[in-house]
Design an enzyme around this catalytic site. Structure first.
Site: not given
Length: 603
Positions: A2, A27, A73, A99-100, A480, A484, A487, A503, A598
């Site tokens: 929120c 939000r 929300w 909020n929370g 993943e 990151k 990268e 192993h 690019k």
């Protein structure tokens, strides 16, 4: 996630609050409300839906010099005017926005509010009733009751409270939810995000977890949990017209990491119908349900997202799933099942390797779906079906919000197909409720930036390599996470299935090598801990990222509990931030890749 705004000491607070709420609408936007007052009058107005619905309800007599506003929300209670903020105490004297998520709201209700009646269904209403009860039962001032209440309340919160009998003060507190104080000339503002109040001031003061703040037009006073006064310098939000897309963020990556809870909620808004069911094209659901095997084809981060979603899809649909690298599939197509269905995952919708596969699949006449962030992109146009990620532009080199959006969209899709097939697991699952909890858990982890930054410095500042390990979906997240890290920080990082580290690869473990273990699975968690002990015996520095239900006191990063099949959406957040902070600590520009042409499409 929120959004909160507030102001004290300026005419037409209502207009300033509406403007701020419009900037915070990302939000949350299932409902909104505001409270404004002066020494003569007060007005409390709420509306379901977008901020415009609230704005349309304001009349000329709605004005004041103090006010608080909120865009919501839902986490507790369905979207409605009754559940919209601000909330009031039973006697109507106190007005609160929040909020929370309050974790112990049921205990508070039973212990302190057994005789109270409530008009809504939110934990926030419990909080404002608690403050009023403490004032009455213990003869406390508003400030004293507010400070005591936040000691009782457990969970995440950003609070702003106004007492109608003293309409010149806003009481503020926070824990794990963002809130700032903005400094003006003879006025002060509060906001969840500095962008909300940039038209009023560009000088802000951060509030630390556990602090309460008393805000008036002339001053603000910060106190820590023990009542000690705290002085903190303000900072200037450095923004200009060319930088506004990043808001107050120094890098797009950090902004995009922070946007992930909002993306989850946007997907709920997009794919949930009025009855709370999954809203998808019927022909897509029917074709996928008729298949005997699902082939996910993708590159890089999108491939990792496909792996992370595999178990969820199989559990909800009872259809086997295979994930393939498009760069391999295009040249080495495996033996296909009799009724295959192809899902192409791509942030941009322009990935050349994936398009090569799609062209072949179209020639063979098999049904296909592209899940992408870009409407009208090549893979979207050329696949039979398209589902959009609704994640907004992803500008940073490192894909973050697209990864979690892809997993979430596949989960929604699996729920829809599972319901169509009458699979018991799908019928027992409320995917939109679970994703709402995921969004809140994401926000909790995002709020731990200071802790994650320090851990990153402690574990990765002087290393040339690092390992992530896990089992099952934790292994896929490890892959993943390692992608990151290498990268953008250029640390040689690898993700391994925890049981496979011994192993051969364990030979690379030497004194001080960082090994980060991810544990979110009850079945495999103890085994991963055993593997961490193995590498510790060889001198590794181990860091544990673990779900709360399996956490031990020595674990460094604890994740809020979410549905077991959706843990990848939360466990990946600290790994994204680790990559971000490792990059900064090494002096690199997070948003500018090194040695990247690019012409290369980054997934």
């Amino acid at each position: 996630m929120c959004g909160i705004v507030g102001i004290v000491g300026k005419e037409h607070a209502e207009k300033i609050i509406i403007s701020g709420l419009e900037r915070l609408e990302y939000r949350g936007y299932d409902s909104a409300g505001l409270f404004v007052a002066d020494t003569q009058q007060s007005h409390l107005i709420k509306a379901q839906g977008r901020i415009k619905n609230l704005s349309d309800k304001l009349t000329q007599d709605v004005q004041g010099t103090i006010g608080i506003g909120h865009t919501r929300w839902a986490t507790h209670g369905k979207p409605s005017e009754n559940n919209a903020h601000p909330h009031t105490s039973e006697n109507g004297r106190l007005v609160l926005v929040h909020n929370g998520v309050i974790e112990n709201f049921e205990e508070i209700r039973q212990q302190y509010l057994a005789n109270d009646s409530f008009y809504g269904e939110t934990d926030t209403e419990i909080a404002v009733h608690l403050i009023a009860a403490l004032m009455e039962q213990e003869q406390l001032t508003t400030k004293e009751a507010f400070q005591k209440a936040v000691q009782i309340i457990q969970g995440s919160y950003a609070f702003a409270l106004v007492d109608k009998e003293a309409p010149e003060t806003i009481y503020v507190a926070k824990n794990k939810s963002p809130l700032l104080i903005g400094i003006g000339e003879n006025f002060h503002v509060i906001c969840s995000d500095a962008l909300a109040m940039l038209d009023q001031t560009n000088h802000f003061v951060e509030i630390v977890d556990g602090e309460t703040v008393t805000v008036t037009a002339d001053a603000f006073q910060i106190e820590d949990a023990k009542g000690n006064l705290v002085y903190r310098e303000s900072y200037e939000a450095q923004l200009d017209l060319t930088d506004i897309e990043k808001g107050t963020y120094p890098y797009y990556m950090l902004k995009e990491v922070d946007e992930q809870p909002a993306v989850m909620r946007r997907l709920i808004q997009t794919y949930e119908d009025e009855q709370g069911n999954v809203q998808l094209d019927a022909s897509l659901v029917e074709e996928l349900a008729a298949s005997d095997r699902i082939y996910i084809v993708a590159c890089g981060t999108s491939y990792n997202a496909g792996l992370a979603a595999k178990k969820f899809i199989e559990t909800m649909t009872h259809i086997p799933v295979e994930a393939h690298l498009s760069s391999e599939f295009g040249y080495n197509m495996p033996l296909l099942s009799k009724k295959p269905f192809f899902i192409f995952l791509t942030q941009s919708g322009e990935t050349a390797d994936s398009r090569q596969v799609l062209v072949q699949i179209n020639q063979l006449g098999y049904p296909s779906l592209t899940i992408t962030n870009v409407a009208g992109s090549t893979l979207s146009r050329e696949a039979k079906h398209t589902l959009l990620l609704h994640a907004g532009p992803e500008i940073a080199v490192a894909s973050t919000k697209a990864y979690t959006a892809q997993i979430a969209v596949m989960a929604i899709l699996a729920q829809g197909v599972g319901n169509y097939l009458a699979i018991e697991a799908a019928q027992e699952m409320d995917i939109f409720h679970e994703l709402s909890l995921v969004a809140t858990a994401m926000e909790t982890m995002i709020s731990e930036k200071a802790v994650i930054s320090q851990l990153t410095e402690d574990y990765l500042s002087n290393t040339r390599n690092a390992f992530y390990i896990g089992r099952g979906n934790d292994y896929y997240v490890s892959s993943e996470a390692a992608l990151k890290l290498k990268e953008i920080s250029y640390i040689q990082a690898e993700g391994f299935a925890a049981g496979e580290l011994k192993h051969g690869t364990i030979a690379l473990i030497e004194e001080g090598t960082p090994v980060l273990g991810i544990i979110t699975d009850a079945l495999t968690g103890s085994h991963t801990r055993g593997n961490l002990k193995e590498v510790e015996s060889r001198g590794a520095k181990t860091l544990v990222i673990v779900s709360e239900e399996f956490a031990r006191p020595t674990d460094q990063l604890v994740l809020p509990n979410v549905h077991p099949l959706l843990t990848a959406l939360v466990s990946v957040i600290p790994t994204q931030l680790i990559a971000y902070f490792a990059t900064l600590q090494r002096g690199y520009d997070v948003d500018k890749p090194r040695n990247l042409a690019k012409s290369v499409t980054v997934e």
